[in-house]
Design a protein around this motif. Structure first.
Motif, PDB file in Angstrom:
ATOM      1  N   THR A  38       0.873  -1.177   0.000  1.00 36.83           N
ATOM      2  CA  THR A  38       0.000   0.000   0.000  1.00 36.83           C
ATOM      3  C   THR A  38       0.909   1.225   0.000  1.00 36.83           C
ATOM      4  OG1 THR A  38      -0.155   0.074   2.414  1.00 36.83           O
ATOM      5  CG2 THR A  38      -1.859  -1.183   1.245  1.00 36.83           C
ATOM      6  N   ILE A  39       0.363   2.328  -0.428  1.00 38.94           N
ATOM      7  CA  ILE A  39       1.168   3.555  -0.513  1.00 38.94           C
ATOM      8  C   ILE A  39       1.106   4.276   0.830  1.00 38.94           C
ATOM      9  CG2 ILE A  39       1.502   5.732  -1.720  1.00 38.94           C
ATOM     10  CD1 ILE A  39       0.238   4.408  -4.185  1.00 38.94           C
ATOM     11  N   SER A  40       2.260   4.577   1.361  1.00 38.09           N
ATOM     12  CA  SER A  40       2.329   5.235   2.666  1.00 38.09           C
ATOM     13  C   SER A  40       1.803   6.663   2.570  1.00 38.09           C
ATOM     14  CB  SER A  40       3.773   5.241   3.180  1.00 38.09           C
ATOM     15  OG  SER A  40       4.528   6.170   2.427  1.00 38.09           O
ATOM     16  N   GLU A  41       1.470   7.210   3.719  1.00 41.04           N
ATOM     17  CA  GLU A  41       0.961   8.579   3.768  1.00 41.04           C
ATOM     18  C   GLU A  41       2.035   9.577   3.329  1.00 41.04           C
ATOM     19  OE1 GLU A  41      -1.537   9.641   7.165  1.00 41.04           O
ATOM     20  OE2 GLU A  41      -1.611   7.507   7.668  1.00 41.04           O
ATOM     21  N   GLU A  42       3.296   9.209   3.482  1.00 44.43           N
ATOM     22  CA  GLU A  42       4.390  10.087   3.080  1.00 44.43           C
ATOM     23  C   GLU A  42       4.631  10.058   1.569  1.00 44.43           C
ATOM     24  OE1 GLU A  42       4.214   9.090   7.022  1.00 44.43           O
ATOM     25  OE2 GLU A  42       4.847   7.616   5.518  1.00 44.43           O
ATOM     26  N   GLN A  43       4.293   8.975   0.920  1.00 44.67           N
ATOM     27  CA  GLN A  43       4.583   8.809  -0.509  1.00 44.67           C
ATOM     28  C   GLN A  43       3.358   8.954  -1.410  1.00 44.67           C
ATOM     29  OE1 GLN A  43       6.394   4.928  -0.316  1.00 44.67           O
ATOM     30  NE2 GLN A  43       8.448   5.825  -0.373  1.00 44.67           N
ATOM     31  N   VAL A  44       2.190   9.086  -0.824  1.00 42.50           N
ATOM     32  CA  VAL A  44       0.959   9.121  -1.623  1.00 42.50           C
ATOM     33  C   VAL A  44       0.907  10.388  -2.476  1.00 42.50           C
ATOM     34  CG1 VAL A  44      -0.483  10.261   0.112  1.00 42.50           C
ATOM     35  CG2 VAL A  44      -1.515   8.637  -1.504  1.00 42.50           C
ATOM     36  N   GLU A  45       0.282  10.286  -3.630  1.00 45.14           N
ATOM     37  CA  GLU A  45       0.137  11.448  -4.514  1.00 45.14           C
ATOM     38  C   GLU A  45      -1.131  11.302  -5.348  1.00 45.14           C
ATOM     39  OE1 GLU A  45       3.005  10.090  -8.164  1.00 45.14           O
ATOM     40  OE2 GLU A  45       3.978  10.969  -6.407  1.00 45.14           O
ATOM     41  N   SER A  46      -1.475  12.378  -6.014  1.00 42.44           N
ATOM     42  CA  SER A  46      -2.592  12.390  -6.957  1.00 42.44           C
ATOM     43  C   SER A  46      -3.922  12.046  -6.284  1.00 42.44           C
ATOM     44  CB  SER A  46      -2.257  11.432  -8.113  1.00 42.44           C
ATOM     45  OG  SER A  46      -3.180  11.574  -9.160  1.00 42.44           O
ATOM     46  N   LEU A  47      -4.736  11.215  -6.945  1.00 41.15           N
ATOM     47  CA  LEU A  47      -6.074  10.879  -6.453  1.00 41.15           C
ATOM     48  C   LEU A  47      -6.019  10.191  -5.099  1.00 41.15           C
ATOM     49  CD1 LEU A  47      -9.137  10.724  -6.814  1.00 41.15           C
ATOM     50  CD2 LEU A  47      -8.802   8.664  -8.209  1.00 41.15           C
ATOM     51  N   ALA A  48      -5.091   9.279  -4.917  1.00 38.22           N
ATOM     52  CA  ALA A  48      -4.959   8.605  -3.618  1.00 38.22           C
ATOM     53  C   ALA A  48      -4.659   9.613  -2.517  1.00 38.22           C
ATOM     54  CB  ALA A  48      -3.888   7.523  -3.681  1.00 38.22           C
ATOM     55  N   GLN A  49      -3.858  10.626  -2.825  1.00 43.12           N
ATOM     56  CA  GLN A  49      -3.551  11.657  -1.830  1.00 43.12           C
ATOM     57  C   GLN A  49      -4.824  12.431  -1.462  1.00 43.12           C
ATOM     58  OE1 GLN A  49      -0.691  14.675  -2.983  1.00 43.12           O
ATOM     59  NE2 GLN A  49      -0.100  14.947  -0.856  1.00 43.12           N
ATOM     60  N   GLU A  50      -5.647  12.731  -2.442  1.00 45.71           N
ATOM     61  CA  GLU A  50      -6.925  13.393  -2.163  1.00 45.71           C
ATOM     62  C   GLU A  50      -7.782  12.532  -1.241  1.00 45.71           C
ATOM     63  OE1 GLU A  50      -8.991  14.552  -5.763  1.00 45.71           O
ATOM     64  OE2 GLU A  50      -7.112  15.190  -6.694  1.00 45.71           O
ATOM     65  N   GLN A  51      -7.787  11.232  -1.486  1.00 49.65           N
ATOM     66  CA  GLN A  51      -8.581  10.318  -0.663  1.00 49.65           C
ATOM     67  C   GLN A  51      -8.028  10.234   0.760  1.00 49.65           C
ATOM     68  OE1 GLN A  51      -8.369   6.867  -3.198  1.00 49.65           O
ATOM     69  NE2 GLN A  51      -9.998   7.606  -4.527  1.00 49.65           N
ATOM     70  N   TYR A  52      -6.720  10.178   0.889  1.00 53.25           N
ATOM     71  CA  TYR A  52      -6.099  10.161   2.215  1.00 53.25           C
ATOM     72  C   TYR A  52      -6.437  11.454   2.959  1.00 53.25           C
ATOM     73  CZ  TYR A  52      -3.012   6.099   1.297  1.00 53.25           C
ATOM     74  OH  TYR A  52      -2.492   4.854   1.048  1.00 53.25           O
ATOM     75  N   ASN A  53      -6.321  12.588   2.265  1.00 52.19           N
ATOM     76  CA  ASN A  53      -6.613  13.882   2.895  1.00 52.19           C
ATOM     77  C   ASN A  53      -8.071  13.978   3.320  1.00 52.19           C
ATOM     78  OD1 ASN A  53      -3.965  14.674   2.532  1.00 52.19           O
ATOM     79  ND2 ASN A  53      -4.380  15.877   0.697  1.00 52.19           N
ATOM     80  N   ALA A  54      -8.969  13.494   2.476  1.00 48.87           N
ATOM     81  CA  ALA A  54     -10.397  13.519   2.809  1.00 48.87           C
ATOM     82  C   ALA A  54     -10.682  12.663   4.036  1.00 48.87           C
ATOM     83  CB  ALA A  54     -11.225  13.055   1.611  1.00 48.87           C
ATOM     84  N   ALA A  55     -10.072  11.489   4.092  1.00 46.89           N
ATOM     85  CA  ALA A  55     -10.265  10.615   5.254  1.00 46.89           C
ATOM     86  C   ALA A  55      -9.716  11.267   6.515  1.00 46.89           C
ATOM     87  CB  ALA A  55      -9.581   9.269   5.010  1.00 46.89           C
ATOM     88  N   ARG A  56      -8.536  11.839   6.410  1.00 46.06           N
ATOM     89  CA  ARG A  56      -7.918  12.501   7.564  1.00 46.06           C
ATOM     90  C   ARG A  56      -8.793  13.653   8.051  1.00 46.06           C
ATOM     91  NH1 ARG A  56      -3.635  13.691   5.245  1.00 46.06           N
ATOM     92  NH2 ARG A  56      -2.585  11.683   5.316  1.00 46.06           N
ATOM     93  N   LYS A  57      -9.384  14.375   7.101  1.00 44.64           N
ATOM     94  CA  LYS A  57     -10.225  15.527   7.457  1.00 44.64           C
ATOM     95  C   LYS A  57     -11.509  15.082   8.163  1.00 44.64           C
ATOM     96  CE  LYS A  57     -12.483  19.558   5.472  1.00 44.64           C
ATOM     97  NZ  LYS A  57     -12.810  20.307   4.251  1.00 44.64           N
ATOM     98  N   THR A  58     -12.135  14.032   7.688  1.00 44.02           N
ATOM     99  CA  THR A  58     -13.413  13.613   8.276  1.00 44.02           C
ATOM    100  C   THR A  58     -13.262  12.666   9.457  1.00 44.02           C
ATOM    101  OG1 THR A  58     -13.654  11.794   6.690  1.00 44.02           O
ATOM    102  CG2 THR A  58     -14.691  13.889   6.110  1.00 44.02           C
ATOM    103  N   MET A  59     -12.196  11.855   9.469  1.00 39.51           N
ATOM    104  CA  MET A  59     -12.061  10.834  10.505  1.00 39.51           C
ATOM    105  C   MET A  59     -10.887  11.071  11.454  1.00 39.51           C
ATOM    106  SD  MET A  59     -12.833   7.650   7.967  1.00 39.51           S
ATOM    107  CE  MET A  59     -13.191   6.407   9.178  1.00 39.51           C
ATOM    108  N   GLY A  60      -9.972  11.924  11.046  1.00 37.48           N
ATOM    109  CA  GLY A  60      -8.807  12.190  11.876  1.00 37.48           C
ATOM    110  C   GLY A  60      -7.639  11.252  11.614  1.00 37.48           C
ATOM    111  N   TYR A  61      -7.809  10.293  10.737  1.00 32.63           N
ATOM    112  CA  TYR A  61      -6.755   9.343  10.381  1.00 32.63           C
ATOM    113  C   TYR A  61      -7.108   8.736   9.018  1.00 32.63           C
ATOM    114  CZ  TYR A  61      -9.976   5.542  11.590  1.00 32.63           C
ATOM    115  OH  TYR A  61     -11.043   4.693  11.626  1.00 32.63           O
ATOM    116  N   VAL A  62      -6.170   8.010   8.434  1.00 35.06           N
ATOM    117  CA  VAL A  62      -6.412   7.335   7.160  1.00 35.06           C
ATOM    118  C   VAL A  62      -6.630   5.857   7.448  1.00 35.06           C
ATOM    119  CG1 VAL A  62      -5.533   6.823   4.852  1.00 35.06           C
ATOM    120  CG2 VAL A  62      -4.942   8.992   5.950  1.00 35.06           C
ATOM    121  N   PRO A  63      -7.865   5.383   7.308  1.00 33.56           N
ATOM    122  CA  PRO A  63      -8.144   3.971   7.594  1.00 33.56           C
ATOM    123  C   PRO A  63      -7.396   3.031   6.654  1.00 33.56           C
ATOM    124  CG  PRO A  63     -10.179   5.247   7.391  1.00 33.56           C
ATOM    125  CD  PRO A  63      -9.065   6.115   6.909  1.00 33.56           C
TER     126      PRO A  63
END
Length: 195
Positions: free
Chosen positions: A6-31
């Motif tokens: 899986t792509i780490s939070e440090e290496q994520v980019e593009s669409l996956a990065q948007e998804q990680y950011n959205a999860a962090r914003k709504t849940m406080g972490y990336v599930p």
């Protein structure tokens, strides 16, 4: 630990990065379930759109009970934890939730809810045996065909998601350790949870 990279939070980019950011914003972490799709984030985006469309016409309690029943039938600890936690938070006390896990048929749910959960289990385990009688039974509770389709879609969507998480080895997130110990044990099926 997932079976695949899986792509780490440090290496994520593009669409996956948007998804990680959205999860962090709504849940406080990336599930971990979001990370499980990180190599193919377009699929996760399609999933979120699909599940949003399905949920848009269902009451939360119905959606969660149907989803929980499908996850339990599939023995997906991650999905049982996620949806069990939602049911516990919004609708049931600890003893009621433990009763649902043990045997939803004798847990004090309404007859309609028991029928819906049984239908979701049947879809998950033996969809080839679903028949007109099953549909007619739901109609007897006043469900319209649109509502029945929503139940079918919720159950079949859970099959996709649960089986993806199981097959990729996605580990349930540590946030679930906040559940009462006996509920955590019942929902996790003895499988590991992220530390």
């Amino acid at each position: 630990m997932a079976f695949i990279r899986t792509i780490s939070e440090e290496q994520v980019e593009s669409l996956a990065q948007e998804q990680y950011n959205a999860a962090r914003k709504t849940m406080g972490y990336v599930p971990n379930y979001v990370k499980a799709f990180s190599l193919h984030p377009e699929v996760y985006e399609a999933w979120t759109n699909l599940i949003s469309a399905i949920r848009s016409r269902m009451r939360l309690r119905r959606y969660e009970l149907v989803t929980f029943a499908a996850a339990q039938a599939l023995e997906c600890a991650y999905c049982m934890l996620a949806h069990g936690a939602t049911l516990r938070k919004n609708f049931f006390n600890l003893e009621e939730m433990l009763s649902i896990v043990r045997d939803y048929r004798s847990a004090g749910l309404t007859a309609e809810e028991v029928t819906l959960m049984s239908f979701a289990r049947k879809i998950s385990l033996e969809a080839h045996n679903v028949n007109q009688k099953d549909i007619d039974e739901l109609r007897e509770y006043g469900l319209k065909d649109e509502e029945i389709l929503d139940v079918i879609l919720a159950a079949t969507a859970r099959n996709f998601f649960s089986k993806t998480l199981e097959a990729t080895g996605a580990v349930p997130d540590s946030v679930y350790t906040d559940l009462e110990p006996e509920l955590l044990q019942a929902l996790s099926l003895g499988q590991p949870i992220e530390k």
